[in-house]
Design a protein around this motif. Structure first.
Motif, PDB file in Angstrom:
ATOM      1  N   LEU A 199      75.998  50.144  40.342  1.00  0.00           N
ATOM      2  CA  LEU A 199      74.731  49.485  39.996  1.00  0.00           C
ATOM      3  C   LEU A 199      73.821  49.423  41.210  1.00  0.00           C
ATOM      4  CD1 LEU A 199      72.878  47.849  38.139  1.00  0.00           C
ATOM      5  CD2 LEU A 199      74.284  45.822  38.649  1.00  0.00           C
ATOM      6  N   HIS A 200      74.380  49.054  42.371  1.00  0.00           N
ATOM      7  CA  HIS A 200      73.548  48.951  43.574  1.00  0.00           C
ATOM      8  C   HIS A 200      72.974  50.321  43.937  1.00  0.00           C
ATOM      9  CE1 HIS A 200      72.892  46.834  47.724  1.00  0.00           C
ATOM     10  NE2 HIS A 200      71.787  47.367  47.219  1.00  0.00           N
ATOM     11  N   GLU A 201      73.756  51.390  43.764  1.00  0.00           N
ATOM     12  CA  GLU A 201      73.214  52.722  44.060  1.00  0.00           C
ATOM     13  C   GLU A 201      72.062  53.070  43.123  1.00  0.00           C
ATOM     14  OE1 GLU A 201      74.821  52.858  47.342  1.00  0.00           O
ATOM     15  OE2 GLU A 201      73.585  54.576  46.726  1.00  0.00           O
ATOM     16  N   ARG A 202      72.180  52.707  41.848  1.00  0.00           N
ATOM     17  CA  ARG A 202      71.076  52.982  40.916  1.00  0.00           C
ATOM     18  C   ARG A 202      69.855  52.140  41.282  1.00  0.00           C
ATOM     19  NH1 ARG A 202      74.819  52.121  37.056  1.00  0.00           N
ATOM     20  NH2 ARG A 202      73.634  50.493  35.992  1.00  0.00           N
ATOM     21  N   ILE A 203      70.103  50.896  41.702  1.00  0.00           N
ATOM     22  CA  ILE A 203      68.980  50.046  42.134  1.00  0.00           C
ATOM     23  C   ILE A 203      68.298  50.656  43.357  1.00  0.00           C
ATOM     24  CG2 ILE A 203      68.362  47.813  43.152  1.00  0.00           C
ATOM     25  CD1 ILE A 203      70.590  46.570  41.393  1.00  0.00           C
ATOM     26  N   LYS A 204      69.121  51.148  44.299  1.00  0.00           N
ATOM     27  CA  LYS A 204      68.544  51.698  45.533  1.00  0.00           C
ATOM     28  C   LYS A 204      67.680  52.926  45.257  1.00  0.00           C
ATOM     29  CE  LYS A 204      71.127  51.663  49.361  1.00  0.00           C
ATOM     30  NZ  LYS A 204      72.303  51.681  50.259  1.00  0.00           N
ATOM     31  N   THR A 205      67.999  53.660  44.208  1.00  0.00           N
ATOM     32  CA  THR A 205      67.177  54.831  43.845  1.00  0.00           C
ATOM     33  C   THR A 205      65.764  54.367  43.461  1.00  0.00           C
ATOM     34  OG1 THR A 205      69.136  56.002  43.076  1.00  0.00           O
ATOM     35  CG2 THR A 205      67.000  56.803  42.288  1.00  0.00           C
ATOM     36  N   VAL A 206      65.711  53.316  42.663  1.00  0.00           N
ATOM     37  CA  VAL A 206      64.409  52.744  42.260  1.00  0.00           C
ATOM     38  C   VAL A 206      63.735  52.076  43.450  1.00  0.00           C
ATOM     39  CG1 VAL A 206      63.289  51.030  40.762  1.00  0.00           C
ATOM     40  CG2 VAL A 206      65.219  52.397  39.899  1.00  0.00           C
ATOM     41  N   GLU A 207      64.524  51.381  44.234  1.00  0.00           N
ATOM     42  CA  GLU A 207      64.030  50.616  45.378  1.00  0.00           C
ATOM     43  C   GLU A 207      63.337  51.512  46.407  1.00  0.00           C
ATOM     44  OE1 GLU A 207      67.336  48.821  47.344  1.00  0.00           O
ATOM     45  OE2 GLU A 207      66.131  47.140  48.007  1.00  0.00           O
ATOM     46  N   ARG A 208      63.936  52.652  46.691  1.00  0.00           N
ATOM     47  CA  ARG A 208      63.358  53.544  47.699  1.00  0.00           C
ATOM     48  C   ARG A 208      62.005  54.063  47.246  1.00  0.00           C
ATOM     49  NH1 ARG A 208      69.071  54.844  48.590  1.00  0.00           N
ATOM     50  NH2 ARG A 208      69.114  56.346  46.887  1.00  0.00           N
ATOM     51  N   THR A 209      61.913  54.404  45.981  1.00  0.00           N
ATOM     52  CA  THR A 209      60.633  54.907  45.439  1.00  0.00           C
ATOM     53  C   THR A 209      59.579  53.810  45.481  1.00  0.00           C
ATOM     54  OG1 THR A 209      61.893  56.363  43.982  1.00  0.00           O
ATOM     55  CG2 THR A 209      59.578  55.975  43.407  1.00  0.00           C
ATOM     56  N   LEU A 210      59.987  52.605  45.068  1.00  0.00           N
ATOM     57  CA  LEU A 210      59.038  51.477  45.024  1.00  0.00           C
ATOM     58  C   LEU A 210      58.579  51.111  46.433  1.00  0.00           C
ATOM     59  CD1 LEU A 210      58.010  49.757  42.619  1.00  0.00           C
ATOM     60  CD2 LEU A 210      59.789  48.102  43.173  1.00  0.00           C
ATOM     61  N   LEU A 211      59.509  51.065  47.373  1.00  0.00           N
ATOM     62  CA  LEU A 211      59.167  50.674  48.743  1.00  0.00           C
ATOM     63  C   LEU A 211      58.212  51.692  49.365  1.00  0.00           C
ATOM     64  CD1 LEU A 211      59.692  48.610  51.052  1.00  0.00           C
ATOM     65  CD2 LEU A 211      61.502  50.167  51.843  1.00  0.00           C
ATOM     66  N   VAL A 212      58.482  52.977  49.175  1.00  0.00           N
ATOM     67  CA  VAL A 212      57.605  54.015  49.741  1.00  0.00           C
ATOM     68  C   VAL A 212      56.207  53.893  49.151  1.00  0.00           C
ATOM     69  CG1 VAL A 212      57.157  56.507  49.721  1.00  0.00           C
ATOM     70  CG2 VAL A 212      59.411  55.644  50.378  1.00  0.00           C
ATOM     71  N   GLU A 213      56.152  53.646  47.848  1.00  0.00           N
ATOM     72  CA  GLU A 213      54.834  53.525  47.180  1.00  0.00           C
ATOM     73  C   GLU A 213      54.075  52.307  47.715  1.00  0.00           C
ATOM     74  OE1 GLU A 213      52.921  54.994  45.013  1.00  0.00           O
ATOM     75  OE2 GLU A 213      51.579  53.296  44.577  1.00  0.00           O
ATOM     76  N   VAL A 214      54.747  51.165  47.777  1.00  0.00           N
ATOM     77  CA  VAL A 214      54.076  49.919  48.191  1.00  0.00           C
ATOM     78  C   VAL A 214      53.669  49.973  49.661  1.00  0.00           C
ATOM     79  CG1 VAL A 214      54.480  47.465  48.685  1.00  0.00           C
ATOM     80  CG2 VAL A 214      55.113  48.416  46.467  1.00  0.00           C
ATOM     81  N   VAL A 215      54.577  50.423  50.533  1.00  0.00           N
ATOM     82  CA  VAL A 215      54.252  50.466  51.967  1.00  0.00           C
ATOM     83  C   VAL A 215      53.094  51.431  52.216  1.00  0.00           C
ATOM     84  CG1 VAL A 215      55.108  51.173  54.250  1.00  0.00           C
ATOM     85  CG2 VAL A 215      56.505  49.706  52.766  1.00  0.00           C
ATOM     86  N   GLY A 216      53.099  52.558  51.488  1.00  0.00           N
ATOM     87  CA  GLY A 216      52.001  53.529  51.657  1.00  0.00           C
ATOM     88  C   GLY A 216      50.662  52.920  51.268  1.00  0.00           C
ATOM     89  N   ARG A 217      50.647  52.176  50.156  1.00  0.00           N
ATOM     90  CA  ARG A 217      49.379  51.594  49.702  1.00  0.00           C
ATOM     91  C   ARG A 217      48.937  50.459  50.629  1.00  0.00           C
ATOM     92  NH1 ARG A 217      48.897  50.199  43.725  1.00  0.00           N
ATOM     93  NH2 ARG A 217      46.823  49.743  44.546  1.00  0.00           N
ATOM     94  N   LEU A 218      49.882  49.645  51.072  1.00  0.00           N
ATOM     95  CA  LEU A 218      49.516  48.579  52.027  1.00  0.00           C
ATOM     96  C   LEU A 218      48.994  49.213  53.315  1.00  0.00           C
ATOM     97  CD1 LEU A 218      52.541  46.115  51.713  1.00  0.00           C
ATOM     98  CD2 LEU A 218      50.264  45.815  50.741  1.00  0.00           C
TER      99      LEU A 218
END
Ligand code: GRF
Length: 203
Positions: A168-187
């Motif tokens: 479960l944590h690995e599946r979460i991390k897949t989503v997490e990495r995409t979300l973090l890259v998107e958010v940090v890029g926009r900020l």
């Protein structure tokens, strides 16, 4: 924007940011990677990318306040626009929060405010939730309590109860990495405002 990233472990979120920052259009440069321990893959990933690193272990300092001051000084030395904690397993102290308030972005592997703390994945699993996920938020003085910027949902599968949450944590991390890259890029490219705990990124 100028970034400093803090890690404590494998650093796959860091690696996602390193990969994204290769593109000048991403708008963020990782100036340094800091950790609270040595000999972790996260530091090796930074070194492989030619990014300066620093380590502040609690035991290397007289007390927690001294550690907080040393970590703050190391990060401040790079004059970051944003600090990203990605799998950093220490609570940031008041001096650090004061120095970088409103500019510290954290990712947590649960849907805050549910399941804060260091065991969000097994806690959600043990509770019997049907969906969980990850949260990217601004860090305030609390533990995983700052204003939420983005969240991603991950279904919990029956099989997840067989391995203590690892799959479960690995599946979460897949989503997490995409979300973090998107958010940090926009900020990094567009900045942000905080109103009534809402974080507004320009449309
Ligand atoms: C991430 O899921 C993060 O949210 C949690 O620990 C994990 C770190 O993974 N605190 P990595 O070090 O980025 O691979």
């Amino acid at each position: 924007a100028r970034l400093v990233v803090l890690v404590s472990g494998s650093g796959t979120n860091l690696q996602a940011l390193i990969d994204a920052a290769q593109d000048p259009a991403y708008g963020a440069v990782i100036l340094a990677v800091g950790a609270d321990r040595t000999d972790i893959a996260g530091l090796k990933r930074a070194e492989a990318a030619g990014i300066p690193t620093f380590v502040h272990r609690i035991v290397d300092h007289a007390d927690r306040a001294a550690w907080d001051a040393a970590l703050t000084a190391s990060v401040a030395g790079y004059e970051p626009d944003l600090v990203v904690t990605a799998g950093f397993m220490k609570i940031l102290g008041p001096e650090f929060i004061g120095a970088f308030a409103g500019r510290i972005v954290n990712t947590h592997p649960a849907l805050l405010p549910a399941f804060p703390g260091a065991h969000g994945v097994p806690d959600a699993l043990a509770y019997g939730v049907k969906v969980t996920g990850c949260t990217v938020h601004l860090v305030d003085a609390g533990v995983d309590t700052g204003p939420i910027i983005a969240q991603g949902v991950v279904e919990v599968l029956d099989a997840d109860h067989a391995d203590g949450g690892e799959a479960l944590h690995e599946r979460i991390k897949t989503v997490e990495r995409t979300l973090l890259v998107e958010v940090v890029g926009r900020l990094a490219r567009e900045g942000h405002r905080i109103e009534d705990r809402k974080v507004w990124i320009p449309a």
